[in-house]
Design a protein around this motif. Structure first.
Motif, PDB file in Angstrom:
ATOM      1  N   ARG A   6      -6.829  -6.366   2.169  1.00 42.13           N
ATOM      2  CA  ARG A   6      -7.607  -5.641   0.953  1.00 42.13           C
ATOM      3  C   ARG A   6      -8.509  -5.679   1.415  1.00 42.13           C
ATOM      4  O   ARG A   6      -9.749  -6.949   1.747  1.00 42.13           O
ATOM      5  CB  ARG A   6      -7.544  -7.289   0.045  1.00 42.13           C
ATOM      6  N   GLN A  26       6.284  -6.011  -4.719  1.00 42.36           N
ATOM      7  CA  GLN A  26       6.616  -6.459  -3.463  1.00 42.36           C
ATOM      8  C   GLN A  26       7.644  -7.391  -3.643  1.00 42.36           C
ATOM      9  O   GLN A  26       9.182  -6.805  -3.662  1.00 42.36           O
ATOM     10  CB  GLN A  26       5.885  -6.928  -2.776  1.00 42.36           C
ATOM     11  N   MET A  29      10.777  -5.927  -5.457  1.00 44.34           N
ATOM     12  CA  MET A  29      11.858  -4.367  -4.429  1.00 44.34           C
ATOM     13  C   MET A  29      12.381  -3.550  -4.417  1.00 44.34           C
ATOM     14  O   MET A  29      13.246  -2.025  -5.353  1.00 44.34           O
ATOM     15  CB  MET A  29      10.644  -3.449  -3.383  1.00 44.34           C
ATOM     16  N   LEU A  30      13.818  -4.702  -4.039  1.00 46.15           N
ATOM     17  CA  LEU A  30      14.848  -3.923  -4.039  1.00 46.15           C
ATOM     18  C   LEU A  30      15.944  -4.832  -4.446  1.00 46.15           C
ATOM     19  O   LEU A  30      16.624  -4.619  -4.972  1.00 46.15           O
ATOM     20  CB  LEU A  30      15.317  -4.896  -2.980  1.00 46.15           C
TER      21      LEU A  30
ATOM     22  N   SER B   2      17.572  -6.959   5.180  1.00 47.35           N
ATOM     23  CA  SER B   2      17.939  -8.020   3.489  1.00 47.35           C
ATOM     24  C   SER B   2      18.843  -8.492   3.900  1.00 47.35           C
ATOM     25  O   SER B   2      20.272  -7.811   3.372  1.00 47.35           O
ATOM     26  CB  SER B   2      17.014  -6.719   2.363  1.00 47.35           C
ATOM     27  N   VAL B  19      17.832   1.684   1.577  1.00 44.80           N
ATOM     28  CA  VAL B  19      17.936   0.556   1.265  1.00 44.80           C
ATOM     29  C   VAL B  19      16.585   0.090   2.491  1.00 44.80           C
ATOM     30  O   VAL B  19      15.158  -0.301   2.053  1.00 44.80           O
ATOM     31  CB  VAL B  19      18.883  -0.914   1.497  1.00 44.80           C
ATOM     32  N   LEU B  22      13.174   1.313   0.188  1.00 40.97           N
ATOM     33  CA  LEU B  22      12.576   0.526  -0.331  1.00 40.97           C
ATOM     34  C   LEU B  22      12.302  -0.521   0.644  1.00 40.97           C
ATOM     35  O   LEU B  22      11.151  -1.420   0.424  1.00 40.97           O
ATOM     36  CB  LEU B  22      13.726  -0.260  -1.316  1.00 40.97           C
ATOM     37  N   GLU B  23      12.705  -0.843   1.889  1.00 41.66           N
ATOM     38  CA  GLU B  23      12.155  -2.350   2.953  1.00 41.66           C
ATOM     39  C   GLU B  23      10.916  -1.761   2.915  1.00 41.66           C
ATOM     40  O   GLU B  23       9.996  -2.403   3.293  1.00 41.66           O
ATOM     41  CB  GLU B  23      13.249  -2.131   4.014  1.00 41.66           C
ATOM     42  N   ALA B  25       8.270   0.995   1.259  1.00 38.51           N
ATOM     43  CA  ALA B  25       7.648   0.159   0.848  1.00 38.51           C
ATOM     44  C   ALA B  25       7.360  -1.034   0.342  1.00 38.51           C
ATOM     45  O   ALA B  25       6.297  -0.835  -0.757  1.00 38.51           O
ATOM     46  CB  ALA B  25       8.635   1.030  -0.936  1.00 38.51           C
ATOM     47  N   GLN B  26       8.144  -1.723   0.325  1.00 35.17           N
ATOM     48  CA  GLN B  26       8.746  -3.476  -0.052  1.00 35.17           C
ATOM     49  C   GLN B  26       7.301  -4.132   1.178  1.00 35.17           C
ATOM     50  O   GLN B  26       6.306  -4.814   0.683  1.00 35.17           O
ATOM     51  CB  GLN B  26       9.269  -3.823   0.124  1.00 35.17           C
ATOM     52  N   SER B  27       7.331  -3.187   1.787  1.00 35.73           N
ATOM     53  CA  SER B  27       6.816  -3.790   3.740  1.00 35.73           C
ATOM     54  C   SER B  27       5.070  -3.377   3.201  1.00 35.73           C
ATOM     55  O   SER B  27       4.317  -3.934   3.915  1.00 35.73           O
ATOM     56  CB  SER B  27       6.997  -3.309   5.244  1.00 35.73           C
ATOM     57  N   MET B  29       3.761  -2.435   0.743  1.00 35.09           N
ATOM     58  CA  MET B  29       2.934  -2.742  -0.967  1.00 35.09           C
ATOM     59  C   MET B  29       1.396  -2.785  -1.636  1.00 35.09           C
ATOM     60  O   MET B  29       0.862  -2.841  -1.774  1.00 35.09           O
ATOM     61  CB  MET B  29       3.918  -3.489  -1.873  1.00 35.09           C
ATOM     62  N   LEU B  30       1.049  -4.206  -0.733  1.00 37.00           N
ATOM     63  CA  LEU B  30      -0.748  -4.590  -1.030  1.00 37.00           C
ATOM     64  C   LEU B  30      -1.113  -3.830   0.530  1.00 37.00           C
ATOM     65  O   LEU B  30      -3.006  -4.051   0.233  1.00 37.00           O
ATOM     66  CB  LEU B  30      -0.774  -6.418  -0.683  1.00 37.00           C
ATOM     67  N   ASP B  31      -0.994  -3.219   1.359  1.00 33.99           N
ATOM     68  CA  ASP B  31      -1.983  -2.603   2.757  1.00 33.99           C
ATOM     69  C   ASP B  31      -1.002  -2.155   3.024  1.00 33.99           C
ATOM     70  O   ASP B  31       0.088  -1.490   3.500  1.00 33.99           O
ATOM     71  CB  ASP B  31      -2.398  -3.588   2.994  1.00 33.99           C
ATOM     72  N   SER B  38      -2.572  -0.442  -1.271  1.00 36.75           N
ATOM     73  CA  SER B  38      -1.636   0.244  -2.251  1.00 36.75           C
ATOM     74  C   SER B  38      -1.454   1.141  -2.162  1.00 36.75           C
ATOM     75  O   SER B  38      -2.697   1.596  -2.554  1.00 36.75           O
ATOM     76  CB  SER B  38      -1.107  -0.684  -3.360  1.00 36.75           C
ATOM     77  N   ILE B 250       7.110   7.701  -2.444  1.00 31.83           N
ATOM     78  CA  ILE B 250       8.157   7.084  -2.437  1.00 31.83           C
ATOM     79  C   ILE B 250       9.446   8.663  -1.504  1.00 31.83           C
ATOM     80  O   ILE B 250      10.301   8.527  -0.907  1.00 31.83           O
ATOM     81  CB  ILE B 250       9.507   6.334  -3.859  1.00 31.83           C
TER      82      ILE B 250
END
Lengths: 365, 365
Positions: A6, A26, A29-30, B2, B19, B22-23, B25-27, B29-31, B38, B250
């Motif tokens: 970060r 996060q 998310m799913l 997942s 899916v 979404l996975e 985007a989830q992975s 999310m922070l970096d 994000s 997205i």
């Protein structure tokens, strides 16, 4: 706690979000709370989503102490669309509106309203390159104006009103609060309407919050397109059509984070501390760093500042980026540097910036 | 893969997303790709974000085969704001526009345009409760119209054009493709403008795609508010102000997913298979299930159908939900059930629905 990379994020907007908000988003998310879907995949008319948008609004109302005779709308198109919409809705045919022009954003708001009807500049700070704010005596306010519009904090020029000016009786105050929204307590009852693009302190880009006193909805003229009609949008609770569901969900998470932190008085204290650190570094640099804004107009959210040469400014931005301090390049209309220090920026990031400024001056000053 | 709970999602929009999207985007999310932020926290003018929006556009262009003389815009406000914007931009003062009214959405588009200027209904299917589509001879098209507007797929009534009608020479075709956008190959060159709210096949709510032939931008009148002005929005590459950054990100991930799958011919085949399964179940039910749309107008995206009684319909929705089949309640204007079977819905979900329908009929029929 996450161990991902970060950076120290000084972006002017879109800008930093609380890491705990991102972690929550996060994790959901799913599958949002066991419903087997992402928030992005839910019907905006489902019970789950209704709870998300209603809770976001309730928490926002609690944080800002929004009186019950005000509506809260979650709209699209940014503050820039509001520049036009507020003029379409709040300025009756034939009436004029006053604009207090203190920087790029209030100027753009004025120009947009001027396309659609009569306006006056009650003040225009262009000759000072928008480095200061008007005193009461600098304003020439029209007592017949449909409203007077001002921008609470100019993101580019870094000037922020510390106390509101007086307006003639019966003139409504309309305020663009985009870049210092939720940074400090506000007396909403002083305003006819407040609006704010979310992408500074409230959430991600793609949603704009409008807070409007109910009686003003009577001003909306007939035959506006529904998406430009405050009255229709207010009656539907922001659900006339599909709202920007995920952006509103993130706003809701940010509201929870703010409440957990202690609300607006608590975040205001933190914001004053961060701004103090950076302005102190500027003021103690012997002129090596110099702020754009006059000291009494200094923003606690956006700190534009200059250095002795454009070459040094470029070098500063470049070396800062290498040190994971990002978003520090100033807007082209002011030049130099800009540190945006929104709610979610940790005090630690402000300290790191101050240390970097001092070290840079030591090596290059 | 997942292991979180995922339902069979028949929502009409916002609706199911792949899916894998979404996975991803989830992975991130922070970096996002090592940049320490994000996507929600990035400047929309940063190199990272420019790459995101430009790649999303390039992939969309590739998928749809969009000719180079068309602009692609990522806007806000949903298709509902486009109903007004397209009339403001494409219908010169004094001119009239034709509307082919085949369901709720094209009717709303017509009403919005009628607020702002002259319109004609070139066809109105209201008397059939929008269960069928016009043949060429049913249309009374104005050769002087600024454009003729139609809706390619009516989400509520479940009627979808299989081949386009002929229009008088010189009349532009403007098409709301929201609910079957990207479901099948399209010859973009036949249209002056195509638009689509993203929240069916293209991504989450909060972004609307507009595809417009460049020469039509010359029709935009002076003094439109910037956020309603196609010309200005096109010139800025959707970056006049802050766009809905995360929603566009997205959309970009969905475009990659579609490309990996084999593009529009591949997804079309899958969509035909899903629609075939459900229509077969309806047709082989001996009238227990009956579709709203006339067979030759049946949508491959939205399948509204009725059952022998409202009580049975309610029971169906309730029991389906218990079996993790969600979003099946029909729109109030048609009643009954509706299965929306967008791109991201797996064939397996359509099979599960068909099995459920058969079992429900066996037990209650």
């Amino acid at each position: 706690m996450s161990s991902v990379k970060r950076v120290h994020n000084f972006n002017a907007g879109p800008s930093i979000l609380p890491v705990s908000v991102l972690e929550k988003a996060q994790s959901e998310m799913l599958d949002y709370q066991g419903c087997g879907m992402s928030v992005m995949e839910m019907s905006h008319r489902s019970k789950e989503y209704e709870s998300i948008i209603q809770t976001a609004e309730a928490d926002l109302r609690e944080l800002l102490g929004i009186p019950t005779n005000y509506k809260v709308l979650f709209l699209q198109g940014g503050a820039t669309l509001q520049f036009a919409m507020l003029a379409m809705n709040l300025r009756p045919a034939g009436a004029s509106a006053d604009y207090v022009v203190t920087g790029s954003w209030s100027k753009t708001a004025w120009k947009e309203a001027a396309k659609l009807g009569a306006t006056r500049a009650a003040y225009n700070g262009e000759s000072s390159n928008y480095s200061r704010l008007p005193a009461q005596g600098d304003l020439t306010l029209d007592p017949q104006a449909a409203y007077v519009h001002f921008c609470h904090n100019e993101t580019i020029h870094g000037v922020e009103f510390k106390k509101e000016f007086e307006v003639p009786a019966g003139v409504e105050v309309v305020c663009d609060m985009s870049s210092d929204f939720l940074s400090q307590p506000v007396d909403v009852s002083k305003y006819g309407m407040i609006y704010a693009g979310a992408q500074k302190n409230a959430g991600p880009a793609g949603v704009t919050v409008v807070i409007i006193r109910e009686d003003l909805l009577a001003r909306t003229p007939e035959k506006l397109p529904v998406m430009l009609d405050y009255k229709i949008l207010a009656e539907s609770g922001s659900l006339h059509n599909t709202p920007p569901c995920y952006a509103i969900y993130i706003v809701g998470l940010v509201m929870k984070w703010l409440k957990d932190l202690g609300g607006l008085p608590a975040i205001h204290k933190i914001n004053l501390e961060k701004a103090g650190l950076i302005y102190d570094a500027i003021d103690s640099s012997g002129g090596y760093y110099h702020g754009h804004a006059a000291p009494d107009a200094r923003s606690i959210m956006n700190v534009p500042f200059r250095m002795p040469s454009e070459e040094l400014e470029e070098q500063f931005v470049k070396e800062a980026k290498k040190a994971d301090l990002i978003g520090l390049k100033g807007h082209r209309s002011v030049g130099g540097l800009r540190a945006s220090i929104y709610n979610a920026l940790p005090v630690e990031s402000a300290r790191v910036l101050v240390d970097f400024m001092k070290e840079f001056q030591r090596k290059n000053g």
